[in-house]
Design a protein around this motif. Structure first.
Motif, short mmCIF file in Angstrom:
data_model
loop_
_atom_site.label_atom_id
_atom_site.label_comp_id
_atom_site.label_asym_id
_atom_site.label_seq_id
_atom_site.Cartn_x
_atom_site.Cartn_y
_atom_site.Cartn_z
N GLN A 143 1.72 2.13 -3.53
CA GLN A 143 1.19 2.38 -4.23
C GLN A 143 0.26 3.92 -3.98
O GLN A 143 -0.22 4.84 -4.91
CB GLN A 143 -0.37 1.13 -4.03
N SER A 171 0.81 -1.31 -0.08
CA SER A 171 -0.48 0.18 0.63
C SER A 171 1.40 1.20 0.24
O SER A 171 0.87 1.96 -0.55
CB SER A 171 -0.47 -0.04 1.22
N MET A 174 -8.60 2.88 -1.87
CA MET A 174 -7.56 1.55 -0.74
C MET A 174 -8.18 1.69 0.87
O MET A 174 -7.61 0.90 1.65
CB MET A 174 -6.43 2.41 -0.54
#
Ligand code: ADP
Ligand code: MG
Length: 696
Positions: A602, A599, A623
């Protein structure tokens, strides 16, 4: 109706009143935030198990749940303690084993006598090439086999709660579910093909096939809509209440605005002009304005706010602008005062730091109308602050300003129009949920001449290079922010890491060149540090995230974010927006500690690839999920148990227009449908809304 309708009593009774639910279960259900039968009813299955009977395990998808009729064969007790107890069974085509650990042999011999026929159901897996069912969920005689549901709902669980306990508790709660009068618009219900409330909860708990668990299933969709509708009704009530409050139209002459425009070195963007005319139209109406001005960092919200404040002054009244922090309030003062003065308008500041005689004098001037525009912190809404004729309240940069706070503001009694500004772009679905009580203006265009900010991801291991780069930039007359890592556990750690970085940078860049500002400094200390940076006395400002919102230093062209992976997307976007405000090229260096989590990677890649705040917020929502994104507790956004805000945006939009229409047609909710809607509000625990109708 200021108390809960009787028809809902059984749903709001204690859980321990349900048969088969003991004190321990009650306590454990807390882990699923289940406190009342109502909560059980709204806790829907998350998946289901197909237990339709097959002829054989052969050819079944393994591992997987299989239900099959077998002939029981030999029992094999484990050779050593703790080993597996095995029972060989044979279905129509093949043999396999039932496996038990910590077996109670007499019991197993009793329920699985060798030679008998049994229906067994459970998860079958391959072990050493042999199919085995470990601890079957069901072992029944063939004539009892109907007891096994063909499709078994699977509920979310928590410590101490098993599937069996959940199914039992839900079934018990369901016996309490009353038939309720319909609150959904009949046309909407018919068009969507939705069942009534009672039929919907019943169907939602009795899925027959996997597709019944889909959010698009009419029963589930209806229950999701109920949640949205209750929320939108609350917002619509808040909106109606705010709008009712005002009795006077505020129309500007345009004279002061023209003077300010003349003093500006640039002209307004199309988006600014549009927003201002929307605001002016609202203010001109008798009803109260309740508008959100949404615009990305640097889109020029402040000027729009000033124009609105000038309208209030032109009409002979006053305006107030509230910022979330002292620093931002002072920045508004510094930015706006020269413009106000160019039009002969008196603009003052009031914060918690004004004490004694100074404060008294300001309050007196305000009460007499000598101060026309007041900027400040929360202090401007304290009890003893009285205006001669407050016409407009602007609330700046407050994504922490929820529905509840907006209601408070309305309750201040002032008849003022309200304009809330937010710099956090939010996706449409969230805007609807969080600001559904407001009308929205969007600044979707940046002032011309803005140069894109170059964003680079840099490994923390390359710290020396970054410091070298900084040294050169400072020599060339640039300024930089240096944001220290966010350590969630403790502010003290944040602080010590910021102080440590400050010492190191000072050692390598020189005394006096580096400033420090952090959340635990006194307000005076913060101001002094900010002012020194703004004045160019320091070239680098080391900071914890207190610089996050709104601070404006045009000469700052470098933003270093240390351990950028520890920040959320919205924060990174806000931070980066602090640079790129002037003519020169700007850079943002996002330093990360390798290895990055998925994450983290990202988020940083998103930041590198786009500077569009709306795009970033969409990724953020994807997310993190909605509640998390805006902080449920602060936003006043209810926790939806059935609805999915991200996936069901269109449904939320329908709920908004339906709620506004119902409020328009039946403002006090007295029609049969209005009364049903009151029951919905109680059912959905919308206490705020209920208070609004009982007062209004
Ligand atoms: P926001 O609060 O939306 O982040 P600001 O109101 O602080 O943005 O404006 C950012 C900068 O852009 C300020 O320096 C402001 O003076 C400038 N600005 C605002 N409107 C315009 C415009 N129409 N043209 C050029 N610059 C503008
Ligand atoms: Mg601003």
């Amino acid at each position: 109706m200021s108390s809960r309708p009787e028809i809902l009593f059984p749903l709001f009774a204690g859980l321990d009143t349900l048969p088969g639910v003991g004190p321990k279960t009650v306590k454990n259900l807390d882990g699923l935030e289940i406190e009342r039968p109502r909560d059980l009813i709204f806790t829907l299955p998350i998946s289901g198990v197909d237990r339709r009977k097959r002829k054989t395990v052969q050819g079944a998808d393994l591992p997987g749940v299989v239900t099959v009729e077998v002939t029981v064969g030999q029992h094999r007790a484990p050779a050593r303690r703790g080993g597996a107890y095995r029972v060989v069974v044979e279905d129509e085509a093949t043999a396999f084993q039932l496996v038990f650990f910590h077996a109670n042999e007499p019991y197993l011999r009793q329920i699985l006598p060798t030679g008998a026929r049994r229906v067994v159901s459970g998860k079958v897996e391959l072990f050493d090439g042999m199919a085995q069912m470990v601890h079957p969920d069901h072992v029944l005689e063939p004539r009892e086999a109907d007891e096994i549901p063909e499709f078994e709902p699977v509920y979310p669980l928590t410590a101490g709660i098993t599937q069996k306990m959940m199914s039992k508790a839900v079934a018990a709660a369901m016996t309490r579910a009353p038939e309720l009068a319909e609150w959904i618009d009949p046309a909407q219900k018919a068009q969507a093909g939705w069942p009534g409330w009672h039929a919907a909860v019943k169907a939602a708990h009795n899925p027959q096939i996997l597709a019944d668990l889909s959010p698009a299933h009419p029963a589930r969709e209806r229950l999701a809509y109920d949640e949205f509708l209750a929320h939108q009704l609350t917002l619509a009530l808040a909106r109606a209440r705010l709008r009712r409050g005002k009795g006077r139209a505020t129309v500007g002459t345009g004279a002061l605005q023209a003077m300010v425009l003349q003093a500006l070195p640039y002209s307004l963007t199309g988006a600014q002009t549009r927003a201002i005319s929307e605001i002016a139209a609202d203010m001109a109406q008798e009803s109260r304005m309740n508008r959100l001005l949404q615009g990305d960092v640097g889109s020029g919200k402040t000027l729009v706010a000033l124009k609105a404040l000038l309208i209030a002054v032109e009409a002979g009244g006053q305006g107030v602008m509230m910022a979330p922090t002292e620093i931002l309030a002072r920045q508004h003062l510094e930015g706006l005062r020269p413009l106000a003065e160019s039009a002969g308008v008196v603009l003052e500041i009031l914060t918690g730091r004004d004490k004694g005689a100074v404060r008294k004098a300001k309050l007196a001037a305000l009460a007499k109308g000598d101060i026309q525009i007041l900027v400040g912190t929360h202090a401007v809404f304290q009890k003893d602050v009285e205006f001669a004729d407050l016409r407009l309240a602007v609330v700046d940069e407050q994504h922490r300003f929820g529905v509840r706070q907006r209601l408070e503001l309305g309750r201040k009694g002032a008849l003022a129009d309200v304009l809330v500004m937010t710099a956090t772009p939010i996706p449409r679905s969230l805007a609807l949920a969080q600001y559904g009580d407001m009308d929205v203006s969007v600044l979707d265009e940046k002032p011309p001449g803005r140069k894109p900010i170059k964003t680079a991801l840099v490994n923390m291991a390359r710290m020396d290079e970054v410091v070298d780069h900084l040294r050169k930039a400072i020599k060339a007359g640039h300024q930089a922010y240096w944001v220290c890592p966010l350590v969630e556990e403790s502010e003290a750690v944040d602080l010590s890491s910021a102080e440590e970085r400050f010492r190191r940078l000072r050692a390598s860049l020189g005394e006096g060149v580096v400033g420090l500002v952090h959340g635990q400094m006194s307000a005076e200390g913060k101001d002094a540090a900010m002012r020194a940076f703004q004045a160019g006395e320091t070239s680098v400002l080391v900071a914890t995230t207190v610089i996050e919102v709104g601070v404006d230093v045009t000469n700052a062209t470098i933003m270093v974010i240390e351990r950028a992976e520890s920040f959320g997307l919205a924060q990174l976007h806000q931070l980066r927006g602090r640079v790129g405000r002037g003519e020169a090229d700007s850079t943002c260096l996002m330093m990360y500690q390798a290895p990055l989590s998925q994450s983290g990677e990202q988020r940083l890649a998103t930041m590198r690839d786009t500077d569009d705040g709306f795009k970033i917020s969409e990724v953020d929502l994807e997310m993190r999920g909605a509640g998390d994104l805006i902080g449920t507790a602060q936003s006043g956004l209810p926790k939806f148990r059935v609805a999915d805000l991200e996936a069901q945006t269109a449904l939320m939009a329908v709920a908004q227009s339906d709620a506004r229409k119902l409020m328009h047609d039946d403002p006090v909710l007295q029609s049969p449908r209005g009364k049903a809607a009151r029951v919905l509000l109680w059912l959905m625990q919308q206490d705020q809304a209920i208070r609004l109708i009982s007062v209004g």
